[in-house]
Design an enzyme around this catalytic site. Structure first.
Site, PDB file in Angstrom:
ATOM      1  N   ASN A 101       0.844  -1.210   0.000  1.00  0.00           N
ATOM      2  CA  ASN A 101       0.000   0.000   0.000  1.00  0.00           C
ATOM      3  C   ASN A 101       0.874   1.252   0.000  1.00  0.00           C
ATOM      4  O   ASN A 101       0.559   2.233  -0.669  1.00  0.00           O
ATOM      5  CB  ASN A 101      -0.941   0.001   1.204  1.00  0.00           C
ATOM      6  N   ARG A 127       0.435  -1.979  15.205  1.00  0.00           N
ATOM      7  CA  ARG A 127       0.467  -1.591  16.616  1.00  0.00           C
ATOM      8  C   ARG A 127      -0.716  -0.672  16.885  1.00  0.00           C
ATOM      9  O   ARG A 127      -1.177   0.038  15.984  1.00  0.00           O
ATOM     10  CB  ARG A 127       1.762  -0.826  16.953  1.00  0.00           C
ATOM     11  N   ILE A 128      -1.190  -0.696  18.144  1.00  0.00           N
ATOM     12  CA  ILE A 128      -2.315   0.172  18.492  1.00  0.00           C
ATOM     13  C   ILE A 128      -1.769   1.459  19.109  1.00  0.00           C
ATOM     14  O   ILE A 128      -0.942   1.416  20.037  1.00  0.00           O
ATOM     15  CB  ILE A 128      -3.273  -0.555  19.460  1.00  0.00           C
ATOM     16  N   HIS A 182      -8.073  -0.928   6.261  1.00  0.00           N
ATOM     17  CA  HIS A 182      -8.369  -2.205   6.903  1.00  0.00           C
ATOM     18  C   HIS A 182      -9.022  -3.148   5.889  1.00  0.00           C
ATOM     19  O   HIS A 182      -9.933  -2.739   5.163  1.00  0.00           O
ATOM     20  CB  HIS A 182      -9.318  -1.968   8.097  1.00  0.00           C
ATOM     21  N   GLU A 242      -7.214  -2.684  -2.602  1.00  0.00           N
ATOM     22  CA  GLU A 242      -6.801  -1.811  -1.484  1.00  0.00           C
ATOM     23  C   GLU A 242      -5.942  -0.655  -1.996  1.00  0.00           C
ATOM     24  O   GLU A 242      -6.096   0.486  -1.559  1.00  0.00           O
ATOM     25  CB  GLU A 242      -5.975  -2.597  -0.452  1.00  0.00           C
TER      26      GLU A 242
HETATM   27  C1  GRF Z   1      -3.260  -4.693   4.128  1.00  0.00           C
HETATM   28  O1  GRF Z   1      -4.142  -5.757   3.891  1.00  0.00           O
HETATM   29  C2  GRF Z   1      -3.915  -3.649   4.994  1.00  0.00           C
HETATM   30  O2  GRF Z   1      -5.270  -3.496   4.759  1.00  0.00           O
HETATM   31  C3  GRF Z   1      -3.715  -4.230   6.371  1.00  0.00           C
HETATM   32  O3  GRF Z   1      -2.420  -4.776   6.342  1.00  0.00           O
HETATM   33  C4  GRF Z   1      -2.081  -5.147   5.003  1.00  0.00           C
HETATM   34  C5  GRF Z   1      -0.824  -4.438   4.648  1.00  0.00           C
HETATM   35  O4  GRF Z   1      -0.317  -4.832   3.403  1.00  0.00           O
HETATM   36  N1  GRF Z   1      -3.945  -3.234   7.395  1.00  0.00           N
HETATM   37  P1  GRF Z   1       0.924  -4.051   2.774  1.00  0.00           P
HETATM   38  O5  GRF Z   1       2.018  -4.027   3.841  1.00  0.00           O
HETATM   39  O6  GRF Z   1       0.464  -2.674   2.420  1.00  0.00           O
HETATM   40  O7  GRF Z   1       1.331  -4.845   1.568  1.00  0.00           O
END
Ligand code: GRF
Length: 203
Positions: free
Chosen positions: A13, A83-84, A101, A166
């Protein structure tokens, strides 16, 4: 718009964001995991990156907060950050932190979302970008993307189908924030279950 990205793993991402920088710039990438592939992604794209050890939350957030301020960040993106963040940190950067998410929130906060949609025999799977508040995978939903689950899908195929969606969701949502079509500081406290509340559905 200056953005700081927080990661823990692969960083796909993050890479999508780095390839779509229009009207925004990723200023700094932070990982709580020294071995995160995403740190190499940042390196490859020439973006300053820092590993912060997360064994002491207060100390880690102090360092994080200093970097965010140094960068003059307008937006903090959690892109696979495992992490939160503490309520006081979230409060300090209220309406400035967003998270992606892999589920159609409010369904399935937390882990194993691909397995959960299958167990529940859902018709659709998808992903959500939302504002981070004090609860896990919870704040105001900004945008979602979804697709129909097919009978032959398993958790692995769902993960594969979802990840490139995503990327589209995250980059499109940030574009909508940059252009002012999505307002982060909205005073209207919209509850996700209210009928008038409609997050963007990205096609
Ligand atoms: C993704 O599925 C995101 O939605 C989740 O963790 C994953 C991260 O993937 N929170 P990347 O590290 O961006 O490939």
């Amino acid at each position: 718009m200056n953005i700081v990205v927080l990661i823990s793993g692969r960083g796909s991402n993050l890479e999508a964001m780095l390839l779509h920088q229009e009207g925004y710039q990723v200023k700094h990438v932070i990982s709580n995991n020294l071995k995160a592939k995403g740190l190499e992604v940042a390196q490859k794209h020439g973006v300053t990156n820092t590993y912060i050890k997360w064994s002491n939350l207060q100390l880690a957030e102090k360092k994080l907060s200093a970097i965010i301020q140094q960068c003059n960040a307008d937006l903090i993106v959690l892109a696979g950050f495992m992490r939160i963040l503490s309520p006081s940190f979230v409060h300090q950067f209220k309406n400035k932190i967003i998270n992606i998410h892999p589920s159609l929130l409010p369904k399935y906060p937390g882990l194993d979302t691909h397995k959960k949609v299958l167990l529940n025999q859902d018709e659709y799977h998808g992903a959500t970008v939302h504002i981070v508040d004090e609860q896990l995978d919870h704040g105001r939903i900004l945008a979602q993307i979804r697709f129909k689950i097919s009978r032959s899908d398993d958790a692995e195929s769902l993960a594969k189908k979802l990840i490139h969606r995503e990327h589209k969701l995250l980059t499109t949502t940030i574009g909508l924030i940059v252009s002012g079509n999505i307002e982060l500081n909205s005073d209207v406290h919209m509850k996700i279950n209210q009928p008038e509340y409609k997050p963007f559905l990205i096609q």
